[in-house]
Scaffold this motif. Structure first.
Motif, mmCIF file in Angstrom:
data_model
loop_
_atom_site.group_PDB
_atom_site.id
_atom_site.type_symbol
_atom_site.label_atom_id
_atom_site.label_comp_id
_atom_site.label_asym_id
_atom_site.label_seq_id
_atom_site.Cartn_x
_atom_site.Cartn_y
_atom_site.Cartn_z
ATOM 1 N N GLU A 34 17.015 5.662 -0.677
ATOM 2 C CA GLU A 34 17.544 6.811 -0.125
ATOM 3 C C GLU A 34 16.662 7.057 1.170
ATOM 4 O OE1 GLU A 34 16.897 9.803 -3.172
ATOM 5 O OE2 GLU A 34 18.430 8.945 -4.621
ATOM 6 N N CYS A 35 15.659 6.553 1.323
ATOM 7 C CA CYS A 35 14.594 6.954 2.385
ATOM 8 C C CYS A 35 14.936 5.960 3.590
ATOM 9 C CB CYS A 35 13.201 7.002 2.153
ATOM 10 S SG CYS A 35 12.840 8.523 1.292
ATOM 11 N N GLU A 36 15.858 4.798 3.556
ATOM 12 C CA GLU A 36 15.649 3.836 4.511
ATOM 13 C C GLU A 36 15.613 4.204 5.933
ATOM 14 O OE1 GLU A 36 18.764 0.890 4.191
ATOM 15 O OE2 GLU A 36 17.767 -0.096 2.111
ATOM 16 N N ASP A 71 9.752 3.044 -14.148
ATOM 17 C CA ASP A 71 9.092 3.964 -13.123
ATOM 18 C C ASP A 71 8.975 3.219 -11.827
ATOM 19 O OD1 ASP A 71 8.044 5.778 -14.962
ATOM 20 O OD2 ASP A 71 6.210 4.896 -15.047
ATOM 21 N N ALA A 72 9.055 1.964 -11.711
ATOM 22 C CA ALA A 72 9.146 1.216 -10.552
ATOM 23 C C ALA A 72 10.624 1.371 -9.961
ATOM 24 C CB ALA A 72 8.820 -0.345 -10.696
ATOM 25 N N TYR A 73 11.488 1.138 -10.720
ATOM 26 C CA TYR A 73 12.951 1.365 -10.558
ATOM 27 C C TYR A 73 13.418 2.783 -9.488
ATOM 28 C CZ TYR A 73 18.067 1.806 -10.637
ATOM 29 O OH TYR A 73 19.450 2.103 -10.299
ATOM 30 N N HIS A 74 12.638 3.793 -10.219
ATOM 31 C CA HIS A 74 12.688 5.121 -9.719
ATOM 32 C C HIS A 74 12.198 5.099 -8.314
ATOM 33 C CE1 HIS A 74 14.630 6.815 -13.194
ATOM 34 N NE2 HIS A 74 13.469 6.729 -13.792
ATOM 35 N N VAL A 75 10.924 4.350 -8.138
ATOM 36 C CA VAL A 75 10.658 4.355 -6.830
ATOM 37 C C VAL A 75 11.592 3.527 -6.092
ATOM 38 C CG1 VAL A 75 8.857 3.484 -5.278
ATOM 39 C CG2 VAL A 75 8.274 4.558 -7.547
ATOM 40 N N PHE A 76 12.091 2.392 -6.496
ATOM 41 C CA PHE A 76 13.033 1.779 -5.500
ATOM 42 C C PHE A 76 14.082 2.724 -5.019
ATOM 43 C CE2 PHE A 76 17.257 -0.452 -6.175
ATOM 44 C CZ PHE A 76 17.303 -1.016 -5.117
ATOM 45 N N ARG A 77 14.699 3.446 -6.110
ATOM 46 C CA ARG A 77 15.927 4.220 -5.684
ATOM 47 C C ARG A 77 15.377 5.310 -4.593
ATOM 48 N NH1 ARG A 77 20.396 4.870 -8.857
ATOM 49 N NH2 ARG A 77 21.006 6.203 -7.181
ATOM 50 N N PHE A 78 14.289 5.852 -4.922
ATOM 51 C CA PHE A 78 13.777 6.803 -3.815
ATOM 52 C C PHE A 78 13.589 6.064 -2.515
ATOM 53 C CE2 PHE A 78 10.253 8.068 -1.151
ATOM 54 C CZ PHE A 78 10.359 9.549 -0.934
ATOM 55 N N PHE A 90 0.748 -1.117 -0.023
ATOM 56 C CA PHE A 90 0.005 0.056 0.152
ATOM 57 C C PHE A 90 0.873 1.361 -0.143
ATOM 58 C CE2 PHE A 90 -1.963 3.318 2.405
ATOM 59 C CZ PHE A 90 -3.012 3.772 1.631
ATOM 60 N N LEU A 91 2.026 1.242 0.867
ATOM 61 C CA LEU A 91 2.631 2.450 0.829
ATOM 62 C C LEU A 91 3.565 2.874 -0.238
ATOM 63 C CD1 LEU A 91 3.693 2.048 4.704
ATOM 64 C CD2 LEU A 91 2.302 3.814 3.712
ATOM 65 N N THR A 92 3.995 1.473 -0.702
ATOM 66 C CA THR A 92 4.694 1.964 -1.891
ATOM 67 C C THR A 92 3.910 2.363 -3.237
ATOM 68 O OG1 THR A 92 4.977 -0.385 -2.744
ATOM 69 C CG2 THR A 92 6.622 0.281 -1.476
ATOM 70 N N GLY A 93 2.666 1.678 -3.161
ATOM 71 C CA GLY A 93 1.740 2.404 -4.124
ATOM 72 C C GLY A 93 1.469 3.764 -4.205
ATOM 73 N N LEU A 94 1.434 4.265 -3.036
ATOM 74 C CA LEU A 94 1.307 5.591 -3.132
ATOM 75 C C LEU A 94 2.448 6.355 -3.581
ATOM 76 C CD1 LEU A 94 0.439 6.167 0.775
ATOM 77 C CD2 LEU A 94 -1.292 6.056 -0.801
ATOM 78 N N LEU A 95 3.465 6.087 -3.951
ATOM 79 C CA LEU A 95 4.640 6.736 -4.569
ATOM 80 C C LEU A 95 4.163 6.445 -6.210
ATOM 81 C CD1 LEU A 95 7.453 5.463 -2.581
ATOM 82 C CD2 LEU A 95 6.488 8.032 -2.495
ATOM 83 N N ALA A 96 3.529 5.539 -6.428
ATOM 84 C CA ALA A 96 3.473 5.178 -7.899
ATOM 85 C C ALA A 96 1.916 6.014 -8.404
ATOM 86 C CB ALA A 96 3.274 3.691 -8.194
ATOM 87 N N MET A 107 9.655 -3.193 1.071
ATOM 88 C CA MET A 107 9.233 -2.048 0.067
ATOM 89 C C MET A 107 10.165 -2.112 -1.151
ATOM 90 S SD MET A 107 8.567 1.088 2.428
ATOM 91 C CE MET A 107 7.090 1.147 3.615
ATOM 92 N N GLU A 108 11.298 -2.088 -0.964
ATOM 93 C CA GLU A 108 12.311 -2.201 -2.000
ATOM 94 C C GLU A 108 12.299 -3.570 -2.829
ATOM 95 O OE1 GLU A 108 16.526 -1.497 -0.135
ATOM 96 O OE2 GLU A 108 15.626 0.530 0.936
ATOM 97 N N CYS A 109 12.197 -4.527 -2.235
ATOM 98 C CA CYS A 109 11.765 -5.837 -3.096
ATOM 99 C C CYS A 109 10.629 -5.668 -3.887
ATOM 100 C CB CYS A 109 11.703 -6.815 -1.875
ATOM 101 S SG CYS A 109 13.347 -7.538 -1.449
#
Length: 298
Positions: free
Chosen positions: A289-291, A279-286, A210-216, A257-259
């Motif tokens: 950086e936020c760990e 697009d998914a890769y860019h969310v992964f990179r974000f 759910f939380l990663t979906g918000l970024l997408a 989340m990263e997985c």
């Protein structure tokens, strides 16, 4: 497909119903019913069983409407059609509303508690995020010659998840938690929909998805980093109001989340949708950086 649905509606006693397509596989009828098409009979029957059990537990899910002959679904032209009552409420789209995020956290926890009862009465697919990462996800990325996600990035996340995976609680989960599958009325949560992907897996998958979906989310009102972290904090707080997360689960949340984003990128590589894979890769990179920030707010 519309013509087929119009032909079979009389089986439910509906003549000349007004159809409105809301998803590729779902239509609303007269704003009172929803009919959904399936091509996997086993998936359909699991959905029916899960919905019946959840209703029996007092969980707000759509009530299935049988045909006039008492059948739960209709088979026609190699497809299966399931009708249910249209639930009150609607999806919400204000991804900056932390009150709604807190409600979603509570709703995920309530669903997880009810799902434990489902596990006693029905067999679901026993899946593993870690096995997926080490299996088809790795294969898709390698077949693409690691052009989007590098092998080093993949290994770092997969190996981090593996260090804690055996300690993460596993149970039946929804697997497709997003605003579109949760209904709200006057600002309050009123119901769940769509259990097609339900499976046994690590329980924090639903929260992280759910939380990663918000970024997408494709919206003009994009979340800032601080907006998103406030949502993370609110969802976790809502969930923990009912179910306490373990120390290992909290440690694993950034890696899960990263997985998920690496998994999404690998999936879209497999379907040749390179834009979405990127697009998914860019969310992964974000997320990478936020760990530290994620760990701070949870």
């Amino acid at each position: 497909m519309r013509e087929i649905i119009e032909q079979i509606l009389p089986l439910w006693g509906i003549e000349n119903g007004q159809l409105l397509q809301i998803y590729p596989s779902a239509w609303v009828i007269d704003d009172s019913y929803v009919i959904k098409v399936y091509y996997d009979k086993n998936q359909l029957e699991r959905n029916i069983k899960a919905s019946t059990i959840l209703l029996g537990c007092g969980v707000p899910v759509a009530e299935i409407v049988s045909t006039q002959m008492g059948e739960e679904y209709v088979e026609c032209q190699n497809a299966y059609f399931l009708m249910s009552k249209k639930m009150k409420g609607s999806n919400i789209s204000d991804i900056k509303d932390t009150k709604m995020a807190w409600e979603i956290g509570c709703a995920i926890a309530r669903l997880h508690m009810a799902f434990i009862q489902c596990e006693k009465e029905i067999t679901f697919w026993d899946n593993s995020l870690l096995k997926e990462m080490k299996g088809w996800v790795r294969k898709n990325l390698a077949d693409d010659e690691w052009r989007i996600v590098s092998e080093a990035e993949y290994l770092k996340v997969a190996e981090s998840l593996e260090t804690v995976y055996d300690h993460l609680p596993k149970q039946l989960i929804h697997r497709d938690v997003h605003f579109g599958n949760f209904l709200f009325l006057h600002g309050s949560f009123v119901g769940y929909i769509d259990f097609d992907l339900s499976q046994k897996n690590i329980r924090i998958f639903d929260i992280c998805y759910f939380l990663t979906g918000l970024l997408a989310e494709e919206t003009s009102d994009t979340l800032t980093k601080e907006d998103w972290l406030e949502n993370v904090k609110a969802v976790i707080a809502g969930y923990e109001r009912m179910i306490k997360l373990t120390k290992k689960e909290k440690e694993a949340i950034p890696w899960v989340m990263e997985c998920i984003e690496i998994l999404c990128s690998a999936y879209f590589i497999g379907t040749k949708d390179i834009k979405r894979a990127n697009d998914a890769y860019h969310v992964f990179r974000f997320l990478q950086e936020c760990e530290d920030d994620i760990k701070r707010v949870i």
